[in-house]
Scaffold this active site. Structure first.
Site, mmCIF file in Angstrom:
data_model
loop_
_atom_site.group_PDB
_atom_site.id
_atom_site.type_symbol
_atom_site.label_atom_id
_atom_site.label_comp_id
_atom_site.label_asym_id
_atom_site.label_seq_id
_atom_site.Cartn_x
_atom_site.Cartn_y
_atom_site.Cartn_z
ATOM 1 N N HIS A 186 0.829 -1.207 0.000
ATOM 2 C CA HIS A 186 0.000 0.000 0.000
ATOM 3 C C HIS A 186 0.859 1.251 0.000
ATOM 4 O O HIS A 186 0.572 2.231 -0.674
ATOM 5 C CB HIS A 186 -0.882 0.035 1.267
ATOM 6 C CG HIS A 186 -2.080 -0.841 1.168
ATOM 7 N ND1 HIS A 186 -2.581 -1.536 2.231
ATOM 8 C CD2 HIS A 186 -2.876 -1.123 0.124
ATOM 9 C CE1 HIS A 186 -3.647 -2.208 1.850
ATOM 10 N NE2 HIS A 186 -3.846 -1.981 0.574
ATOM 11 N N CYS A 499 0.445 -6.394 -21.670
ATOM 12 C CA CYS A 499 -0.074 -5.896 -20.405
ATOM 13 C C CYS A 499 0.825 -6.259 -19.234
ATOM 14 O O CYS A 499 0.521 -5.940 -18.094
ATOM 15 C CB CYS A 499 -1.493 -6.414 -20.170
ATOM 16 S SG CYS A 499 -1.546 -8.214 -20.052
HETATM 17 C C1 PEP Z 1 1.499 -11.200 -16.866
HETATM 18 O O1 PEP Z 1 1.723 -12.371 -16.546
HETATM 19 O O2 PEP Z 1 2.322 -10.502 -17.490
HETATM 20 C C2 PEP Z 1 0.252 -10.533 -16.480
HETATM 21 C C3 PEP Z 1 -0.055 -9.337 -16.914
HETATM 22 O O3 PEP Z 1 -0.580 -11.183 -15.642
HETATM 23 P P1 PEP Z 1 -0.358 -11.354 -14.072
HETATM 24 O O4 PEP Z 1 0.734 -10.406 -13.633
HETATM 25 O O5 PEP Z 1 -1.663 -11.031 -13.456
HETATM 26 O O6 PEP Z 1 0.035 -12.787 -13.950
#
Ligand code: PEP
Ligand code: MG
Length: 573
Positions: A186, A499
């Site tokens: 946090h 992502c």
């Molecule tokens: C990833 O694995 O890059 C991803 C975006 O998912 P998480 O971090 O939730 O596993």
């Protein structure tokens, strides 16, 4: 020395060590336990008042998500289990109140930290936070109080709590450094929101730094210099100037298009874990929600969230984005995210085990409820459905078949949804990256998840801090896989986004663009910075740079190359 850079920026200034690192709480036997109890209850009352004040201040100055932390603190302070245990220690064992608070809090922290559930683990921060507040009141402790600074300083402590962070005097706080903590605590989240350069997880910090030492903190690399020489000081002053100049110009970029100098349009999305994050997405000009991690909804619930609960949560994000794309990822549970109420047996290798789509294909009743909720939310905006941890074509086909069954069911029941809703996959397992030409024929889009792709490619558990130096987003093997996925996706004409954390890394953005990536999704505070960088780039110049990065043999070489490339850009133009 080096810790983890959790909030970017350079801080240069004198160190001030927090009062709590300079006192020992000793066990004492009190003669009048009843009196001690009253002392404790008075401190509790004051703490409650302070928390209410913090709530209002943070709500006004930072935002509702951060203020909610204090709502939780207020509730914990009234929890009879917590206060009752302290009171029993005082009354039954004639313990001094500050020691009793510390005993009970330490015990609870240990219980929370040993839990497999990340959400519960994070509760240990809250316990530490409120117990320190009460102890400080009991001790009427003097010493360096971070809320009462007389001059600008870098604040040093063992562990920053969310309260510590939100009570800081922003104008006098140059930076913060702590021995404990990481990017997802946090305190780190608030530091990033307040834009205070911060380094956490710096082991041995308190043995090395003394009050009044001159410090340099690099909130990006995690480096800390104690009483640096003139040459280092000059180098970091220059770096600081460049960074501050860059920040000053960031706000000018709100509302502008994300387009490169040679006219390539890029989409900058945000990663969210809940509908509560929507404010930050909009404040930072998120052009899409590139990843909605729905597992947090499940982790925050005492039992499986119902279809309607899920629908409401998804709908608020989808409608809140006003027609911009929202990529909703189906349940990614397992690995380091465990749902206690599913009673899944312990596994030897949870990251290689019963996780994400594997669990959903096995427990289809859970999967179908979620798909129905997502599909229903698609009637309120532009939804894309994302399947996590796909490792073979059969899994994708099975997931799509269940999605089609669910659509059929909704049609029969005349429940509206977007018939053109797209279904894509996370590319985060090397087998899928390698076979991405095949996947591109059966998938509407790709989202590259570098967080997992790195761990599965280099065989390093992403959560193991002993192996952290081996877990590198600059590893050329990972980048070659990324390039394969981008090429195969672009060739098939489907959307390719990223992502994982790499997407928001300023050093990687130029070469990712050079590789042909045009959709990036990251934590909301990184968006404007990414837009700034992208607007200073010329894609055509970076194709060769990307080829060069991909030809290198080690992560260190790639990182140095990318760092030099970023520095060569005139971001303050
Ligand atoms: C990833 O694995 O890059 C991803 C975006 O998912 P998480 O971090 O939730 O596993
Ligand atoms: Mg992942």
């Amino acid at each position: 020395m080096r810790g983890i850079g959790v909030s970017p920026g350079i801080a240069i200034g004198k160190a001030v060590i927090h009062w709590k690192e300079q006192i020992d709480i000793l066990r004492e036997y009190v003669d009048e336990p009843e009196r001690e109890l009253r002392r404790f209850r008075t401190a509790l009352e004051f703490a409650g008042e302070q928390i209410r004040e913090s709530y209002s201040r943070v709500l006004q100055n930072v935002g509702p998500n951060e203020a909610a932390i204090f709502e939780a603190h207020g509730l914990m302070l009234q929890d009879p289990d917590f206060t009752g245990r302290i009171e029993r220690l005082i009354l039954d064992e004639s313990a001094n109140a500050e020691w009793a608070v510390k005993q009970v809090a330490d015990n609870l922290v240990q219980i929370f930290e040993n839990m497999d559930n990340d959400y519960m683990k994070a509760r240990s921060d809250d316990v530490r936070d409120i117990s320190e507040r009460v102890i400080k009141l009991l001790l009427q402790a003097g010493g360096a109080d971070f809320t009462q600074l007389q001059e600008k300083a870098i604040l040093v402590t063992r562990d920053f709590t969310a309260s510590d962070m939100s009570q800081l005097q922003r104008e006098l706080t140059l930076g913060v450094a702590s021995e404990v903590g990481g990017k997802t605590s946090h305190a780190a989240i608030i530091a990033r929101t307040m834009r205070i350069p911060s380094v956490m997880g710096a082991h041995g910090l308190l043995n090395t730094v003394g009050n009044g030492d001159l410090l340099i903190l690099d909130g990006e690399t995690g480096e800390i210099f104690v009483n640096p020489d003139e040459e280092t000081l000059a180098r970091y002053r220059e770096k600081q100037e460049r960074y501050e100049c860059f920040l000053g110009r960031l706000s000018e970029i709100r509302g502008k298009e994300t387009v490169t100098l040679d006219g390539v349009k890029v989409e900058l999305g945000a990663n969210v874990g809940s509908s509560r994050d929507l404010d930050e997405v909009l404040k930072n000009d998120g052009e899409a929600v590139g990843l909605y991690r729905t597992e947090f909804l499940y982790l925050e619930s005492p039992m499986l969230p119902t279809e309607d609960e899920q629908f409401e949560a998804y709908k608020s994000v989808v409608a809140g984005m006003g027609g911009r794309p929202v990529v909703i990822r189906t349940l990614d549970i397992g690995g380091d995210k465990k749902l206690d109420y599913l009673s899944i047996p312990e596994e030897e290798n949870p990251f290689l085990g019963y996780r994400a789509i594997r669990l959903c294909l096995d427990r289809q009743e859970i999967f179908k409820v979620q798909l129905r909720a997502i599909l229903r939310s698609s009637a309120f905006g532009k939804v894309r459905i994302l399947f996590p941890m796909i490792s073979c074509l059969e899994e994708l086909r099975a997931a799509k078949a269940i999605l089609e069954d669910t659509k059929k069911d909704l049609r029969q029941r005349k429940i509206p949804f977007d018939e053109s809703v797209q279904a894509g996959i996370m590319v985060e397992v090397p087998s899928t990256a390698i076979l991405s030409d095949h996947f591109a024929k059966e998938s509407d889009f790709f989202s590259i998840g570098t967080n997992d792709l790195i761990q599965y490619t280099v065989a390093v558990d992403r959560g193991n801090d002993k192996l952290a130096p081996l877990y590198s987003s600059y590893h050329p093997a990972v980048l070659r896989l990324v390039k394969t996925v981008i090429d195969n996706g672009n060739h098939a004409g489907i959307h390719v986004g990223m992502c994982g954390e790499s997407a928001g890394d300023p050093k990687l953005i130029p070469i990712l663009l050079g590789m042909g990536l045009t959709e990036f999704s990251m934590s909301p505070p990184s968006i404007l910075q990414a837009r700034w960088i992208l607007r200073s780039l010329r894609k055509s110049d970076l194709e060769e740079a990307a080829r060069h990065a991909l030809s290198l043999g080690t992560a260190a070489e790639v990182e140095t190359y990318c760092g030099t490339l970023l520095q060569s850009l005139d971001l303050c133009r």
